[in-house]
Design an enzyme around this catalytic site. Structure first.
Site, short mmCIF file in Angstrom:
data_model
loop_
_atom_site.label_atom_id
_atom_site.label_comp_id
_atom_site.label_asym_id
_atom_site.label_seq_id
_atom_site.Cartn_x
_atom_site.Cartn_y
_atom_site.Cartn_z
N ARG A 54 0.86 -1.34 -0.13
CA ARG A 54 -0.05 -0.15 -0.30
C ARG A 54 1.04 1.15 0.10
O ARG A 54 0.51 2.38 -0.57
CB ARG A 54 -1.08 0.28 0.80
N THR A 55 1.83 1.34 0.88
CA THR A 55 2.56 2.48 1.00
C THR A 55 3.06 3.20 -0.42
O THR A 55 3.48 3.97 -0.72
CB THR A 55 3.62 2.43 2.29
N LYS A 83 25.86 -4.14 -1.90
CA LYS A 83 27.08 -4.37 -2.56
C LYS A 83 28.28 -3.24 -1.42
O LYS A 83 29.20 -3.12 -1.16
CB LYS A 83 27.39 -3.80 -2.69
N ARG A 104 11.78 3.16 3.37
CA ARG A 104 11.23 2.96 3.87
C ARG A 104 12.39 1.47 4.27
O ARG A 104 13.22 1.22 4.15
CB ARG A 104 10.24 1.68 3.39
N HIS A 132 5.56 5.37 10.88
CA HIS A 132 4.72 5.69 10.02
C HIS A 132 4.27 6.89 10.09
O HIS A 132 2.81 6.38 10.01
CB HIS A 132 4.36 4.48 10.26
C1 NCD Z 1 2.40 -1.00 8.28
C2 NCD Z 1 3.53 -0.75 7.77
O1 NCD Z 1 4.27 -1.23 7.26
O2 NCD Z 1 4.23 -0.21 9.24
N1 NCD Z 1 1.82 -0.96 6.80
C3 NCD Z 1 1.13 -0.31 6.19
O3 NCD Z 1 2.58 0.83 6.02
N2 NCD Z 1 0.30 -0.07 5.97
C4 NCD Z 1 1.74 -2.19 8.92
C5 NCD Z 1 2.21 -3.09 8.79
O4 NCD Z 1 2.92 -3.88 8.34
O5 NCD Z 1 1.34 -4.37 10.23
#
Ligand code: NCD
Length: 306
Positions: A54-55, A83, A104, A132
């Site tokens: 999703r993100t 590397k 991320r 997040h």
């Molecule tokens: C979450 C995350 O990556 O922290 N997912 C997201 O971005 N919607 C939740 C998760 O991974 O459980």
């Protein structure tokens, strides 16, 4: 509005700035075609050192719906990180190619470090078990859209409250609104970190929080139930994960105990904690929530790049 700013933690944004983003997201949702070439010629880099559906895709969809373009990687194995390149070098290079970076990373604090080396804004799309912030924007927009306002409500957080970064970010952001009562529902090993609890109790406008390990005991009090999965990748050993992973499973049977207008939210991915039969319950809002995430990310990108 947020011109050239990075977003590392939810409280980097004031409440007014968040509200402006929600208003903009609602305008975009109502008339998306009016925004279709506002960021033409701009480039978004998505650097995902950890998995995401999703993100990453909602950020890429958001940028493309604004007329901009995207580049990046979806796993660290396809970058020079394998590397041995350090994060600072990767960021300095990418900042020379793109106008904004969404990253991320499994390490807590990585986004903050990246922002210090980057000449372009950095958006934290999750740093380990820490924060997040754009999931929080998604969650708050969903609450505002579906309840009309954010405030005067009891919110239950259920599942892995220790490692769940979406919980940490949402708790901090919600603590700024008035009349928010939080109920933390988790096994003893997965309770909310102490630093967060001390932040909430400092806030005098709010009735505060309670902790329990029983969802059944508190379900009937909740206006919002924020379910989360147990964060397998942050466990040190598999045995503990297996023991804790099915601590809570929301079923249609349990939903009979909940208020008729309780909202079920989940940042997703879901593993086992919400049974599939609950999806058809009108109180299940998690798919709607995921879609709203794209509009609030469009608002965020526009606001930073404008
Ligand atoms: C979450 C995350 O990556 O922290 N997912 C997201 O971005 N919607 C939740 C998760 O991974 O459980």
């Amino acid at each position: 509005m947020l011109k050239n700013r990075s977003l590392i933690e939810p409280l980097d944004l004031s409440q007014d700035e968040m509200n402006d983003l929600f208003t903009m997201a609602e305008k975009i949702e109502a008339a998306p075609m009016e925004w279709h070439d506002r960021q033409r010629g701009k480039l978004l880099a998505t650097l995902f050192f950890e998995p995401s559906t999703r993100t990453r895709l909602s950020f890429e969809a958001a940028m493309q719906r604004l007329g901009g373009s995207c580049l990046g990687f979806a796993e660290s194995g396809s970058s020079s990180a394998v590397k041995g390149e350090c994060l600072a070098d990767t960021i300095r290079i990418v900042a020379g190619y793109a106008d904004i970076i969404v990253m991320r990373n499994p390490k807590e604090g990585a986004a903050l470090v990246a922002s210090r080396y980057s000449e372009v804004p950095v958006i934290n799309a999750g740093d380990g078990g820490h924060h997040h912030p754009t999931q929080t924007l998604t969650d708050l927009l969903t609450i505002k859209r579906l309840r009309g306002k954010i405030g005067d409500m009891t919110v239950g957080f259920c599942g892995d409250l220790r490692f769940g970064r979406t919980v940490h970010s949402l708790v901090e952001a919600l603590a700024r609104y008035s009349g928010i009562r939080m109920i933390f529902i988790s096994p003893q090993e997965l309770t909310v970190p102490d630093y967060l609890k001390s932040r909430i109790s400092r806030d005098t406008e709010n009735p505060g929080y309670i902790e329990t390990d029983s969802l059944d005991k508190v379900l009937d009090q909740l206006d919002i139930l924020y379910m989360t999965r147990v964060q397998k990748e942050r466990f040190f050993n598999e045995e503990d994960y297996i023991r804790l992973k099915d601590s809570y499973i929301l079923t249609p049977e349990k939903m009979k105990m909940a208020k008729n207008d309780m909202m079920i939210l989940h940042p997703l991915p879901r593993v086992n904690e919400i049974s599939l039969e609950v999806d058809s319950d009108p109180r299940a809002m998690y798919f709607k929530q995921a879609r709203l995430g794209m509009f609030v990310r469009m608002a965020l990108l526009s606001s930073i790049l404008e």
